[in-house]
Design an enzyme around this catalytic site. Sequence first.
Site, PDB file in Angstrom:
ATOM      1  N   GLY A  13       5.316  13.933  -4.669  1.00  0.00           N
ATOM      2  CA  GLY A  13       3.965  14.478  -4.568  1.00  0.00           C
ATOM      3  C   GLY A  13       3.016  14.053  -5.673  1.00  0.00           C
ATOM      4  O   GLY A  13       2.163  14.830  -6.087  1.00  0.00           O
ATOM      5  N   ASN A  15       0.588  11.836  -5.450  1.00  0.00           N
ATOM      6  CA  ASN A  15      -0.773  11.799  -4.900  1.00  0.00           C
ATOM      7  C   ASN A  15      -1.296  13.209  -4.635  1.00  0.00           C
ATOM      8  O   ASN A  15      -2.494  13.471  -4.771  1.00  0.00           O
ATOM      9  CB  ASN A  15      -0.820  10.960  -3.613  1.00  0.00           C
ATOM     10  CG  ASN A  15      -0.981   9.478  -3.920  1.00  0.00           C
ATOM     11  OD1 ASN A  15      -1.857   9.086  -4.680  1.00  0.00           O
ATOM     12  ND2 ASN A  15      -0.121   8.653  -3.346  1.00  0.00           N
ATOM     13  N   LEU A  92       6.619  10.451   5.242  1.00  0.00           N
ATOM     14  CA  LEU A  92       7.379   9.351   5.845  1.00  0.00           C
ATOM     15  C   LEU A  92       7.952   9.685   7.217  1.00  0.00           C
ATOM     16  O   LEU A  92       8.819   8.994   7.720  1.00  0.00           O
ATOM     17  CB  LEU A  92       8.515   8.935   4.895  1.00  0.00           C
ATOM     18  CG  LEU A  92       8.048   8.434   3.523  1.00  0.00           C
ATOM     19  CD1 LEU A  92       9.234   8.129   2.624  1.00  0.00           C
ATOM     20  CD2 LEU A  92       7.150   7.212   3.650  1.00  0.00           C
ATOM     21  N   ASN A 109      -4.890   8.464   5.142  1.00  0.00           N
ATOM     22  CA  ASN A 109      -3.641   7.998   4.536  1.00  0.00           C
ATOM     23  C   ASN A 109      -3.966   7.052   3.391  1.00  0.00           C
ATOM     24  O   ASN A 109      -4.951   6.317   3.449  1.00  0.00           O
ATOM     25  CB  ASN A 109      -2.790   7.261   5.579  1.00  0.00           C
ATOM     26  CG  ASN A 109      -1.475   6.767   5.006  1.00  0.00           C
ATOM     27  OD1 ASN A 109      -0.758   7.509   4.344  1.00  0.00           O
ATOM     28  ND2 ASN A 109      -1.160   5.503   5.239  1.00  0.00           N
ATOM     29  N   HIS A 111      -2.443   3.831   1.330  1.00  0.00           N
ATOM     30  CA  HIS A 111      -1.422   2.785   1.444  1.00  0.00           C
ATOM     31  C   HIS A 111      -1.473   1.924   0.181  1.00  0.00           C
ATOM     32  O   HIS A 111      -2.559   1.530  -0.248  1.00  0.00           O
ATOM     33  CB  HIS A 111      -1.688   1.928   2.688  1.00  0.00           C
ATOM     34  CG  HIS A 111      -0.663   0.858   2.895  1.00  0.00           C
ATOM     35  ND1 HIS A 111       0.587   1.126   3.405  1.00  0.00           N
ATOM     36  CD2 HIS A 111      -0.691  -0.472   2.619  1.00  0.00           C
ATOM     37  CE1 HIS A 111       1.286  -0.012   3.438  1.00  0.00           C
ATOM     38  NE2 HIS A 111       0.530  -0.983   2.967  1.00  0.00           N
ATOM     39  N   ASP A 152      -1.034   1.721  10.115  1.00  0.00           N
ATOM     40  CA  ASP A 152      -1.872   1.113   9.065  1.00  0.00           C
ATOM     41  C   ASP A 152      -3.060   0.307   9.612  1.00  0.00           C
ATOM     42  O   ASP A 152      -3.563  -0.590   8.938  1.00  0.00           O
ATOM     43  CB  ASP A 152      -1.034   0.201   8.145  1.00  0.00           C
ATOM     44  CG  ASP A 152      -0.024   0.980   7.323  1.00  0.00           C
ATOM     45  OD1 ASP A 152      -0.251   2.176   7.098  1.00  0.00           O
ATOM     46  OD2 ASP A 152       0.980   0.396   6.902  1.00  0.00           O
ATOM     47  N   GLU A 182      -4.646   4.339  -6.393  1.00  0.00           N
ATOM     48  CA  GLU A 182      -4.373   5.447  -5.464  1.00  0.00           C
ATOM     49  C   GLU A 182      -4.948   6.776  -5.949  1.00  0.00           C
ATOM     50  O   GLU A 182      -5.610   7.493  -5.196  1.00  0.00           O
ATOM     51  CB  GLU A 182      -2.865   5.612  -5.244  1.00  0.00           C
ATOM     52  CG  GLU A 182      -2.227   4.472  -4.477  1.00  0.00           C
ATOM     53  CD  GLU A 182      -0.728   4.684  -4.281  1.00  0.00           C
ATOM     54  OE1 GLU A 182      -0.334   5.756  -3.794  1.00  0.00           O
ATOM     55  OE2 GLU A 182       0.056   3.775  -4.612  1.00  0.00           O
TER      56      GLU A 182
END
Length: 210
Positions: A13, A15, A92, A109, A111, A152, A182
């Site tokens: 976690g 992010n 995931l 999302n 990436h 994606d 990110e």
Amino acid sequence: MALNIAVLVSGGGTNLQALIDAEKRGELGNGKITLVIASKAGVYALERAANNGIESKVLPRKEYDSIQAYSKALVDALKDANIDLVVLAGFLTIFDEQVYQAFPNRILNVHPALIPSFCGKGFYGLHVHEAALEKGVKVSGATVHIVTPECDAGPIVLQKAVEVKEGDTPEILQKRIMEEAEWKILPEAVRLFCDGKIKVENNKVYIKGE
């Protein structure tokens, strides 16, 4: 009224923490993290939620006999919590179109590469950085995009480039991309969404004047 944000996680976690920290600094605009959903019990992300007084829920994939059943449970949990925006932060577990239909253009999302490079099926975690280093790219980075049924391939909201340095390992590059890209662009994309600045047209994102 603030928009309710759910953050979906499968691991540590980091992010999620970046989003929590941004909210504490007043940087999520009109957004508030009100729910964390983990795909397995015991992950550290759940502790982060608890430490910050955020409600959490565990939805283990193995308890559902199909992707359809799992997706329905996910949609139900999100709707029960009156969620406005769903953020995938290292989630995931696969879900199906029920989730996209329930939250059209409302799932973000992050990436760890500059899409369309090093993305799609199989490109997650360290695999992304291994592929980038193998190719010898000079810059990599991160992308925040809107999630669509194709992996994606949804409209890109924000991107940030990060230098690849000689001697980088996948782990070193992963850490630099997290810290420099990110953790910066994910909260920023959430803020733009929550402040009504994002417009999607013809599979492209347009950001309205700040």
